[in-house]
Design an enzyme around this catalytic site. Structure first.
Site, short mmCIF file in Angstrom:
data_model
loop_
_atom_site.label_atom_id
_atom_site.label_comp_id
_atom_site.label_asym_id
_atom_site.label_seq_id
_atom_site.Cartn_x
_atom_site.Cartn_y
_atom_site.Cartn_z
N ASP A 1 28.81 37.38 23.35
CA ASP A 1 27.57 37.02 22.68
C ASP A 1 27.96 36.17 21.47
O ASP A 1 29.13 36.16 21.06
CB ASP A 1 26.85 38.29 22.24
CG ASP A 1 25.70 38.01 21.30
OD1 ASP A 1 24.80 37.25 21.68
OD2 ASP A 1 25.73 38.55 20.17
N ASP B 1 25.56 35.24 18.14
CA ASP B 1 25.05 35.72 16.86
C ASP B 1 25.33 37.21 16.69
O ASP B 1 24.96 38.02 17.53
CB ASP B 1 23.54 35.47 16.76
CG ASP B 1 23.21 33.98 16.73
OD1 ASP B 1 23.81 33.26 15.93
OD2 ASP B 1 22.34 33.55 17.52
#
Length: 230
Positions: free
Chosen positions: A24, A26
């Protein structure tokens, strides 16, 4: 539970067969929470809507932008969705100056995994423009073999991003590892049939993440790196 325990050291041995590591973005690689919150609140204010609380915005980080906005208090219907998206992107990509640094140790972790022959990918709720900007500003673009954004497929926790990345890179779920800071990441990984690690320094609490039964929850990049690179 963290990666420094003896039990998790044993679990690390089971990751030696991993070929693809999907991150991922953020809250996992980049500390962008502050700008996301400020930009979302500003977008709502621009349209004369009640600004959603910071806690509510943090709770939808990781979802695709459309899905995230729909879940926020103050959203007043589909007629304003396109405007909210446009105003959010204006603030996040152009107007807001809140720093978005990589977490300390990320560069070394990514380069270390690459040097060990791992395929690297990103599965993110960011827009393509937002991810491309981040990859260029951080200098991380050369290390990633493939990337997928929510606007290009399904939003998390749907497994579409992982399925597409595995298909593109020619690997199976059995040799794929997902790493993320939200239960959306973990749910996506479980549905796709891949192994998953949580990181507890991002937007969600370790308790919320552990409820999704990841292999473990890393309290820092340093601990995550120690496990994956040694």
């Amino acid at each position: 539970m963290d990666l420094s325990s003896e039990a998790n050291s044993e679990a690390a041995l089971r990751l030696q067969d991993i070929e693809l590591v999907v991150f991922d973005w953020d809250g996992t690689l980049m500390d962008s929470e502050g700008r996301i919150v400020a930009s979302m609140q500003a977008a709502f204010r621009d349209l004369g809507l009640a600004s959603p609380p910071a806690t509510a915005v943090r709770g939808v980080i990781g979802l695709g932008l459309e899905e995230a906005i729909r879940r926020l208090p103050g959203f007043d219907g589909e007629q304003t969705l396109a405007e909210l998206i446009a105003r959010y992107r204006h603030h996040y990509l152009i107007a807001d100056a809140t720093p978005t640094p990589l977490f300390e140790g990320v560069q070394a972790l990514i380069e270390g995994l690459h040097a060990r022959g791992r395929l690297l990918a990103v599965a993110t709720g960011k827009s393509r423009r937002g991810l491309d900007q981040a990859l260029d500003l951080t200098g991380l673009r050369p290390w990633f073999h493939a990337t997928r954004c929510a606007e290009e497929t399904f939003s998390k926790p749907h497994p579409g991003m992982l399925h597409e990345l595995m298909d593109e890179l020619g690997v199976s779920p059995a040799v794929t590892l997902m790493i993320g800071d939200t239960d959306y990441d973990l749910q996506m990984a479980h549905t796709a049939g891949v192994r998953v690690l949580a990181v507890g320094y991002g937007t969600q609490t370790p308790e919320r993440l552990l409820a999704q039964q990841p292999l473990a929850c890393a309290p820092s990049i340093a601990v995550l790196s120690d496990w994956l690179l040694h």
